[in-house]
Design a protein around this motif. Sequence first.
Motif, PDB file in Angstrom:
ATOM      1  N   GLY A   1     -28.200 -39.254  47.203  1.00 35.85           N
ATOM      2  CA  GLY A   1     -27.068 -38.989  48.097  1.00 35.85           C
ATOM      3  C   GLY A   1     -25.751 -39.088  47.213  1.00 35.85           C
ATOM      4  O   GLY A   1     -26.073 -39.137  45.894  1.00 35.85           O
ATOM      5  N   SER A   2     -24.647 -39.218  47.680  1.00 40.12           N
ATOM      6  CA  SER A   2     -23.526 -39.440  46.780  1.00 40.12           C
ATOM      7  C   SER A   2     -23.317 -40.922  46.229  1.00 40.12           C
ATOM      8  O   SER A   2     -23.516 -41.946  47.210  1.00 40.12           O
ATOM      9  CB  SER A   2     -22.343 -39.415  47.800  1.00 40.12           C
ATOM     10  OG  SER A   2     -21.174 -39.415  47.172  1.00 40.12           O
ATOM     11  N   THR A   3     -23.536 -41.033  45.037  1.00 39.23           N
ATOM     12  CA  THR A   3     -23.326 -42.253  44.165  1.00 39.23           C
ATOM     13  C   THR A   3     -22.362 -42.387  43.313  1.00 39.23           C
ATOM     14  O   THR A   3     -21.950 -41.431  42.755  1.00 39.23           O
ATOM     15  CB  THR A   3     -24.834 -42.439  43.464  1.00 39.23           C
ATOM     16  OG1 THR A   3     -25.900 -42.245  44.492  1.00 39.23           O
ATOM     17  CG2 THR A   3     -24.921 -43.797  42.918  1.00 39.23           C
ATOM     18  N   GLU A   4     -21.797 -43.579  42.958  1.00 35.90           N
ATOM     19  CA  GLU A   4     -20.795 -43.800  42.281  1.00 35.90           C
ATOM     20  C   GLU A   4     -21.277 -44.415  41.101  1.00 35.90           C
ATOM     21  O   GLU A   4     -22.068 -45.322  40.895  1.00 35.90           O
ATOM     22  CB  GLU A   4     -19.806 -44.865  42.892  1.00 35.90           C
ATOM     23  CG  GLU A   4     -18.679 -45.190  41.995  1.00 35.90           C
ATOM     24  CD  GLU A   4     -17.792 -46.422  42.562  1.00 35.90           C
ATOM     25  OE1 GLU A   4     -17.939 -47.453  42.123  1.00 35.90           O
ATOM     26  OE2 GLU A   4     -16.970 -46.058  43.422  1.00 35.90           O
ATOM     27  N   LEU A   5     -20.842 -43.665  39.951  1.00 31.72           N
ATOM     28  CA  LEU A   5     -21.398 -44.173  38.670  1.00 31.72           C
ATOM     29  C   LEU A   5     -20.181 -44.744  37.922  1.00 31.72           C
ATOM     30  O   LEU A   5     -19.144 -44.047  37.855  1.00 31.72           O
ATOM     31  CB  LEU A   5     -22.147 -43.066  37.763  1.00 31.72           C
ATOM     32  CG  LEU A   5     -23.255 -42.482  38.300  1.00 31.72           C
ATOM     33  CD1 LEU A   5     -23.755 -41.247  37.443  1.00 31.72           C
ATOM     34  CD2 LEU A   5     -24.469 -43.763  38.279  1.00 31.72           C
ATOM     35  N   ALA A   6     -20.124 -46.008  37.486  1.00 24.44           N
ATOM     36  CA  ALA A   6     -19.100 -46.664  36.863  1.00 24.44           C
ATOM     37  C   ALA A   6     -19.280 -47.004  35.666  1.00 24.44           C
ATOM     38  O   ALA A   6     -20.292 -47.531  35.288  1.00 24.44           O
ATOM     39  CB  ALA A   6     -18.659 -47.831  37.821  1.00 24.44           C
ATOM     40  N   THR A   7     -18.211 -47.093  34.711  1.00 25.29           N
ATOM     41  CA  THR A   7     -18.613 -47.838  33.365  1.00 25.29           C
ATOM     42  C   THR A   7     -18.548 -49.280  33.376  1.00 25.29           C
ATOM     43  O   THR A   7     -18.982 -49.833  32.531  1.00 25.29           O
ATOM     44  CB  THR A   7     -17.350 -47.283  32.347  1.00 25.29           C
ATOM     45  OG1 THR A   7     -16.102 -47.789  33.034  1.00 25.29           O
ATOM     46  CG2 THR A   7     -17.290 -45.672  32.314  1.00 25.29           C
ATOM     47  N   VAL A   8     -18.167 -49.848  34.381  1.00 28.06           N
ATOM     48  CA  VAL A   8     -18.582 -51.469  34.183  1.00 28.06           C
ATOM     49  C   VAL A   8     -19.888 -51.748  34.182  1.00 28.06           C
ATOM     50  O   VAL A   8     -20.220 -52.864  33.952  1.00 28.06           O
ATOM     51  CB  VAL A   8     -17.727 -51.868  35.834  1.00 28.06           C
ATOM     52  CG1 VAL A   8     -18.687 -51.606  36.832  1.00 28.06           C
ATOM     53  CG2 VAL A   8     -17.597 -53.396  35.855  1.00 28.06           C
ATOM     54  N   ILE A   9     -20.745 -50.957  34.560  1.00 31.04           N
ATOM     55  CA  ILE A   9     -22.376 -51.113  34.322  1.00 31.04           C
ATOM     56  C   ILE A   9     -22.635 -51.298  32.955  1.00 31.04           C
ATOM     57  O   ILE A   9     -23.591 -52.347  32.683  1.00 31.04           O
ATOM     58  CB  ILE A   9     -23.169 -49.970  35.119  1.00 31.04           C
ATOM     59  CG1 ILE A   9     -24.457 -50.537  35.433  1.00 31.04           C
ATOM     60  CG2 ILE A   9     -23.334 -48.947  34.272  1.00 31.04           C
ATOM     61  CD1 ILE A   9     -24.578 -51.332  36.716  1.00 31.04           C
ATOM     62  N   LEU A  10     -22.021 -50.867  32.035  1.00 31.96           N
ATOM     63  CA  LEU A  10     -22.402 -51.100  30.751  1.00 31.96           C
ATOM     64  C   LEU A  10     -21.845 -52.549  30.391  1.00 31.96           C
ATOM     65  O   LEU A  10     -22.363 -53.337  29.567  1.00 31.96           O
ATOM     66  CB  LEU A  10     -21.462 -50.256  29.829  1.00 31.96           C
ATOM     67  CG  LEU A  10     -22.016 -48.681  29.965  1.00 31.96           C
ATOM     68  CD1 LEU A  10     -21.224 -47.713  28.897  1.00 31.96           C
ATOM     69  CD2 LEU A  10     -23.668 -48.557  29.353  1.00 31.96           C
TER      70      LEU A  10
ATOM     71  N   PHE B   1      -7.345 -52.562  27.574  1.00 30.22           N
ATOM     72  CA  PHE B   1      -8.683 -53.189  27.064  1.00 30.22           C
ATOM     73  C   PHE B   1      -9.334 -53.415  28.552  1.00 30.22           C
ATOM     74  O   PHE B   1      -8.672 -54.035  29.347  1.00 30.22           O
ATOM     75  CB  PHE B   1      -8.557 -54.508  26.337  1.00 30.22           C
ATOM     76  CG  PHE B   1      -9.538 -55.128  25.890  1.00 30.22           C
ATOM     77  CD1 PHE B   1     -10.397 -54.825  25.056  1.00 30.22           C
ATOM     78  CD2 PHE B   1      -9.816 -56.446  26.771  1.00 30.22           C
ATOM     79  CE1 PHE B   1     -11.455 -55.612  24.499  1.00 30.22           C
ATOM     80  CE2 PHE B   1     -10.857 -57.083  26.183  1.00 30.22           C
ATOM     81  CZ  PHE B   1     -11.893 -56.682  25.263  1.00 30.22           C
ATOM     82  N   LEU B   2     -10.557 -53.413  28.512  1.00 30.93           N
ATOM     83  CA  LEU B   2     -11.513 -53.596  29.722  1.00 30.93           C
ATOM     84  C   LEU B   2     -11.222 -52.645  31.145  1.00 30.93           C
ATOM     85  O   LEU B   2     -11.286 -53.175  32.160  1.00 30.93           O
ATOM     86  CB  LEU B   2     -11.193 -55.134  30.352  1.00 30.93           C
ATOM     87  CG  LEU B   2     -12.000 -56.164  29.646  1.00 30.93           C
ATOM     88  CD1 LEU B   2     -11.659 -57.738  30.291  1.00 30.93           C
ATOM     89  CD2 LEU B   2     -13.582 -55.927  29.843  1.00 30.93           C
ATOM     90  N   THR B   3     -10.301 -51.545  30.828  1.00 30.77           N
ATOM     91  CA  THR B   3     -10.224 -50.765  31.996  1.00 30.77           C
ATOM     92  C   THR B   3     -11.486 -49.786  32.219  1.00 30.77           C
ATOM     93  O   THR B   3     -12.221 -49.619  31.201  1.00 30.77           O
ATOM     94  CB  THR B   3      -8.984 -49.522  31.453  1.00 30.77           C
ATOM     95  OG1 THR B   3      -7.956 -50.161  31.145  1.00 30.77           O
ATOM     96  CG2 THR B   3      -8.688 -48.397  32.384  1.00 30.77           C
ATOM     97  N   GLN B   4     -11.823 -49.845  33.259  1.00 31.62           N
ATOM     98  CA  GLN B   4     -13.038 -49.202  33.754  1.00 31.62           C
ATOM     99  C   GLN B   4     -12.753 -47.950  34.772  1.00 31.62           C
ATOM    100  O   GLN B   4     -11.509 -47.773  35.146  1.00 31.62           O
ATOM    101  CB  GLN B   4     -13.975 -50.222  34.769  1.00 31.62           C
ATOM    102  CG  GLN B   4     -13.945 -51.565  33.969  1.00 31.62           C
ATOM    103  CD  GLN B   4     -15.122 -51.398  32.888  1.00 31.62           C
ATOM    104  OE1 GLN B   4     -15.954 -50.474  32.625  1.00 31.62           O
ATOM    105  NE2 GLN B   4     -14.549 -52.257  31.914  1.00 31.62           N
ATOM    106  N   THR B   5     -13.594 -47.002  34.575  1.00 28.10           N
ATOM    107  CA  THR B   5     -13.571 -45.642  35.546  1.00 28.10           C
ATOM    108  C   THR B   5     -14.720 -45.435  36.064  1.00 28.10           C
ATOM    109  O   THR B   5     -15.874 -46.183  35.806  1.00 28.10           O
ATOM    110  CB  THR B   5     -13.177 -44.685  34.482  1.00 28.10           C
ATOM    111  OG1 THR B   5     -12.809 -43.546  35.259  1.00 28.10           O
ATOM    112  CG2 THR B   5     -14.078 -44.264  33.283  1.00 28.10           C
ATOM    113  N   HIS B   6     -14.712 -44.746  36.851  1.00 34.39           N
ATOM    114  CA  HIS B   6     -15.929 -44.186  37.664  1.00 34.39           C
ATOM    115  C   HIS B   6     -16.019 -42.584  38.174  1.00 34.39           C
ATOM    116  O   HIS B   6     -14.924 -42.101  38.135  1.00 34.39           O
ATOM    117  CB  HIS B   6     -16.041 -45.095  39.013  1.00 34.39           C
ATOM    118  CG  HIS B   6     -15.376 -44.660  40.204  1.00 34.39           C
ATOM    119  ND1 HIS B   6     -13.870 -45.192  40.053  1.00 34.39           N
ATOM    120  CD2 HIS B   6     -15.316 -43.939  41.313  1.00 34.39           C
ATOM    121  CE1 HIS B   6     -13.295 -44.608  41.183  1.00 34.39           C
ATOM    122  NE2 HIS B   6     -13.961 -44.106  41.710  1.00 34.39           N
ATOM    123  N   ILE B   7     -16.982 -42.228  38.341  1.00 31.02           N
ATOM    124  CA  ILE B   7     -16.992 -40.537  39.282  1.00 31.02           C
ATOM    125  C   ILE B   7     -18.204 -40.608  40.147  1.00 31.02           C
ATOM    126  O   ILE B   7     -18.956 -41.802  40.294  1.00 31.02           O
ATOM    127  CB  ILE B   7     -17.613 -39.652  37.975  1.00 31.02           C
ATOM    128  CG1 ILE B   7     -19.064 -40.195  37.409  1.00 31.02           C
ATOM    129  CG2 ILE B   7     -16.409 -39.688  36.954  1.00 31.02           C
ATOM    130  CD1 ILE B   7     -19.635 -39.104  36.457  1.00 31.02           C
TER     131      ILE B   7
END
Length: 140
Positions: free
Chosen positions: A107-116, A93-99
């Motif tokens: 440029g290079s940007t990190e998209l994370a599920t924590v933003i939701l 529960f509450l585990t987040q991931t990013h790409i």
Amino acid sequence: MKINDVILKTVTAIVVFIILTFGVELFFAGHNNPGGGFIGGLVLSSAFVLLYLVFDIETVHKGIPFDFKKVAAFGVLLAVLSSLGPVFFGASFLTQTHIDVVLPVFGSTELATVILFEAGVALTVVGSVVTIILSISEDV
């Protein structure tokens, strides 16, 4: 006798834009720096409260036709669903991931599920604060 408050309304329009911009900046900075959904939501709600103070409630409701109780409920739903999502993929529960994504301008940007999750928190805070302020104003 009606008071001519053109200067107050003009300055408020500019200040609200600045407050909303700063609130969005705080919201997006919260992943790696101080800020996030709660602080960003408080700053964003202060812009709405300022609008309610300067303009009357009917005028603000014409421009912003949201029911802030529903905004708060949607925020809670978004935060809970984004927290439960990893459970369906075998994670905690509450585990987040990013790409890492390469965007044309940024440029290079990190998209994370924590933003939701942070968006859910921000919407909950905005909806709750504005609802509380409107409820208090009805009693006066």
